[in-house]
Scaffold this motif. Structure first.
Motif, PDB file in Angstrom:
ATOM      1  N   VAL A 280      23.821   7.672  27.829  1.00 33.35           N
ATOM      2  CA  VAL A 280      24.755   6.687  27.267  1.00 33.35           C
ATOM      3  C   VAL A 280      25.895   7.398  26.544  1.00 33.35           C
ATOM      4  O   VAL A 280      27.082   7.111  26.772  1.00 33.35           O
ATOM      5  CB  VAL A 280      24.003   5.707  26.338  1.00 33.35           C
ATOM      6  CG1 VAL A 280      24.981   4.870  25.521  1.00 33.35           C
ATOM      7  CG2 VAL A 280      23.080   4.795  27.153  1.00 33.35           C
TER       8      VAL A 280
ATOM      9  N   SER B  54      24.776  -4.386  34.904  1.00 33.86           N
ATOM     10  CA  SER B  54      24.873  -2.929  34.950  1.00 33.86           C
ATOM     11  C   SER B  54      24.373  -2.373  36.283  1.00 33.86           C
ATOM     12  O   SER B  54      24.973  -1.445  36.833  1.00 33.86           O
ATOM     13  CB  SER B  54      24.100  -2.298  33.789  1.00 33.86           C
ATOM     14  OG  SER B  54      24.560  -0.985  33.564  1.00 33.86           O
TER      15      SER B  54
ATOM     16  N   PRO C  22      19.492  -3.956  23.642  1.00 35.91           N
ATOM     17  CA  PRO C  22      20.277  -2.871  23.034  1.00 35.91           C
ATOM     18  C   PRO C  22      21.181  -3.381  21.920  1.00 35.91           C
ATOM     19  O   PRO C  22      21.399  -4.586  21.781  1.00 35.91           O
ATOM     20  CB  PRO C  22      21.114  -2.354  24.205  1.00 35.91           C
ATOM     21  CG  PRO C  22      21.235  -3.519  25.126  1.00 35.91           C
ATOM     22  CD  PRO C  22      19.941  -4.279  25.004  1.00 35.91           C
TER      23      PRO C  22
ATOM     24  N   THR D 160      23.015   1.916  21.114  1.00 37.78           N
ATOM     25  CA  THR D 160      21.647   2.444  21.075  1.00 37.78           C
ATOM     26  C   THR D 160      20.664   1.288  21.310  1.00 37.78           C
ATOM     27  O   THR D 160      21.045   0.195  21.694  1.00 37.78           O
ATOM     28  CB  THR D 160      21.378   3.136  19.717  1.00 37.78           C
ATOM     29  OG1 THR D 160      20.089   3.760  19.784  1.00 37.78           O
ATOM     30  CG2 THR D 160      21.386   2.157  18.557  1.00 37.78           C
TER      31      THR D 160
ATOM     32  N   HIS E 141      18.369   1.004  23.644  1.00 38.17           N
ATOM     33  CA  HIS E 141      18.250   0.617  25.056  1.00 38.17           C
ATOM     34  C   HIS E 141      16.799   0.553  25.537  1.00 38.17           C
ATOM     35  O   HIS E 141      16.541   0.181  26.676  1.00 38.17           O
ATOM     36  CB  HIS E 141      19.082   1.563  25.926  1.00 38.17           C
ATOM     37  CG  HIS E 141      20.566   1.406  25.735  1.00 38.17           C
ATOM     38  ND1 HIS E 141      21.206   1.836  24.601  1.00 38.17           N
ATOM     39  CD2 HIS E 141      21.523   0.851  26.502  1.00 38.17           C
ATOM     40  CE1 HIS E 141      22.505   1.551  24.696  1.00 38.17           C
ATOM     41  NE2 HIS E 141      22.712   0.950  25.845  1.00 38.17           N
TER      42      HIS E 141
ATOM     43  N   HIS F  94      15.467   0.590  29.089  1.00 38.33           N
ATOM     44  CA  HIS F  94      16.535   0.338  30.064  1.00 38.33           C
ATOM     45  C   HIS F  94      17.738   1.259  29.934  1.00 38.33           C
ATOM     46  O   HIS F  94      18.831   0.905  30.366  1.00 38.33           O
ATOM     47  CB  HIS F  94      16.998  -1.121  29.913  1.00 38.33           C
ATOM     48  CG  HIS F  94      15.875  -2.097  29.882  1.00 38.33           C
ATOM     49  ND1 HIS F  94      15.051  -2.326  30.966  1.00 38.33           N
ATOM     50  CD2 HIS F  94      15.409  -2.877  28.879  1.00 38.33           C
ATOM     51  CE1 HIS F  94      14.127  -3.218  30.630  1.00 38.33           C
ATOM     52  NE2 HIS F  94      14.320  -3.562  29.376  1.00 38.33           N
ATOM     53  N   GLY F  95      17.547   2.423  29.317  1.00 41.65           N
ATOM     54  CA  GLY F  95      18.693   3.296  29.054  1.00 41.65           C
ATOM     55  C   GLY F  95      19.434   3.705  30.307  1.00 41.65           C
ATOM     56  O   GLY F  95      20.670   3.756  30.322  1.00 41.65           O
TER      57      GLY F  95
ATOM     58  N   LEU G 249      21.237   0.678  32.039  1.00 46.61           N
ATOM     59  CA  LEU G 249      22.326   0.122  31.217  1.00 46.61           C
ATOM     60  C   LEU G 249      23.449   1.121  30.931  1.00 46.61           C
ATOM     61  O   LEU G 249      24.435   0.763  30.282  1.00 46.61           O
ATOM     62  CB  LEU G 249      21.766  -0.404  29.887  1.00 46.61           C
ATOM     63  CG  LEU G 249      20.925  -1.680  29.976  1.00 46.61           C
ATOM     64  CD1 LEU G 249      20.366  -2.059  28.615  1.00 46.61           C
ATOM     65  CD2 LEU G 249      21.738  -2.844  30.551  1.00 46.61           C
ATOM     66  N   THR G 250      23.333   2.350  31.421  1.00 51.21           N
ATOM     67  CA  THR G 250      24.370   3.349  31.122  1.00 51.21           C
ATOM     68  C   THR G 250      25.775   2.912  31.578  1.00 51.21           C
ATOM     69  O   THR G 250      26.719   2.956  30.781  1.00 51.21           O
ATOM     70  CB  THR G 250      23.975   4.715  31.718  1.00 51.21           C
ATOM     71  OG1 THR G 250      22.855   5.223  30.966  1.00 51.21           O
ATOM     72  CG2 THR G 250      25.105   5.725  31.634  1.00 51.21           C
TER      73      THR G 250
ATOM     74  N   THR H 220      27.178  -0.093  29.450  1.00 46.44           N
ATOM     75  CA  THR H 220      27.379   0.299  28.058  1.00 46.44           C
ATOM     76  C   THR H 220      28.638   1.155  27.932  1.00 46.44           C
ATOM     77  O   THR H 220      29.479   0.931  27.051  1.00 46.44           O
ATOM     78  CB  THR H 220      26.157   1.076  27.534  1.00 46.44           C
ATOM     79  OG1 THR H 220      24.984   0.287  27.720  1.00 46.44           O
ATOM     80  CG2 THR H 220      26.309   1.393  26.049  1.00 46.44           C
TER      81      THR H 220
END
Ligand code: GLY
Length: 362
Positions: free
Chosen positions: A15, A69, A302, A317, A319, A322-323, A326-327, A330
């Motif tokens: 992210v 996303s 998030p 932050t 996330h 789902h980081g 969702l990159t 975001t």
């Protein structure tokens, strides 16, 4: 860089690096602060892009953001390949959701009925259709469904690619820990520090431990299955993510703990469920057992937007699971917010002020 940066990003996970890349590509002067880029949750993450298979009861706003996303991912991966010269292993083979026993299948069906009710693309399959798609599944798997739009990337290829793209665009990496926001001097500071955001901002971000295994196909050929497999097996919920390199990621525990120890019990449960679903995995090498800390939040969504009471500080932050998926969204939304000063309406459910004055929940 001698002049004060326009943007300082605290945290060089996917992210933070994606925000740095997108901002630098828009002509902003960017620094990124992290003593060990890519060493947090993304180092352990499997890289599933699962807006459908990770759509859970009561999380419909999060599901909308996941879908948005995921839809941006093909373009994001192509842009990133061009900007970095690296391939991040984006694969669009789809995901199978399967149940081993009748009870497991009933649990899987409850979830995919909910997902179908939201209009998400997931289609139940007859057992013969399931096995035609993935002959490596155990004959005793009772049934399943396919989510064709749930894809994957390799997070361990993603981080270096993002770093290269950010640096090529002019971002400067500062390999040092930021202990307080007062240590950073920039027009805008973006806190993208995963679990570390709690101490930096007082927001309710807590560690949620996940233990993950990495197996390798014998002979280093690709695994005999191509779909991501999300399975319920005797009450265990696991996923199997095959890569062209021969790697299979097996995950993950979800534990309200802050340590990163690997336990024998977790390894046993993950392996048993994996081999029950795909028996050939018993012949694979076990090459790694790791644990990471997902940045969890009270509502599992998030936290993205301006930090109340701190002009010039933005947060990206929380996330949680789902980081990786969702990159792109975001990075796009934070970059637009920095460039225009206007939050996109998509951000409304995810802003830091939703936690009110009681900022520290954990
Ligand atoms: N997204 C998968 C996990 O957090 O385990």
């Amino acid at each position: 860089m001698l002049t004060r940066p326009d943007v300082a990003v605290v945290g060089a996970g996917p992210v933070g690096l994606a925000i740095a890349w997108r901002c630098a590509a828009r002509g902003l002067r960017v620094t990124v602060h992290d003593p060990a880029p890519g060493s947090g949750a993304s180092h352990v993450a499997a890289g599933m892009l699962s807006p459908v298979a990770e759509a859970y009861f009561g999380e419909h706003e999060l599901t909308g953001l996941l879908a948005e996303s995921a839809a941006r991912w093909p373009r994001f991966a192509a842009d990133l390949a061009e900007a970095s010269g690296a391939d991040v292993g984006y694969r669009a083979d789809g995901t199978l959701v399967v149940g081993l026993t009748a009870d497991d299948l009933a649990e899987a069906r409850r979830l995919w009925s909910y997902q179908q009710g939201l209009g998400l693309p997931i289609t139940p399959l007859r057992p013969s259709e399931l096995r035609d798609r993935e002959p490596a599944l155990a004959p005793r798997v009772r049934g399943g469904a396919v989510a064709p739009g749930d894809h994957q990337v390799d997070p361990r290829r993603l981080v270096p690619a993002l770093r290269a793209a950010a640096e090529r665009a002019g971002a400067v990496l500062r390999p040092a820990r930021v202990g307080a926001l007062s240590e950073v001097d920039a027009r805008v500071t973006v806190v993208a520090a995963g679990c570390g955001a709690a101490d930096l901002t007082g927001l309710p971000v807590r560690p949620v431990k996940g233990q993950v295994l990495r197996l390798r196909a014998p002979g280093r050929g690709a695994p005999d299955f191509r779909h991501v497999i999300r399975g319920y097996a005797d009450g265990e919920s696991i996923y199997l993510v095959p890569r062209d390199s021969g790697e299979v990621v097996v995950g993950a525990t979800v534990e309200e703990r802050a340590d990163t120890e690997v336990t024998a019990g977790a390894v046993l449960r993950l392996l048993r469920a994996a081999v029950d679903l795909v028996p050939e995995l018993a012949e694979y090498d076990l090459v790694e057992a790791t644990a990471g800390l997902r940045p969890g939040t009270p509502d599992n969504a998030p936290i993205i937007g301006s930090l109340p009471g701190r002009p010039g500080v933005l947060v990206a932050t929380g996330h949680h699971r789902h980081g990786i998926v969702l990159t792109p969204v975001t990075a796009d939304l934070v970059t637009e917010l920095i460039v225009t000063g206007e939050p996109d309406p998509l951000l409304a459910p995810f802003t830091p002020d939703r936690f009110g004055k009681e900022r520290r929940w954990n």
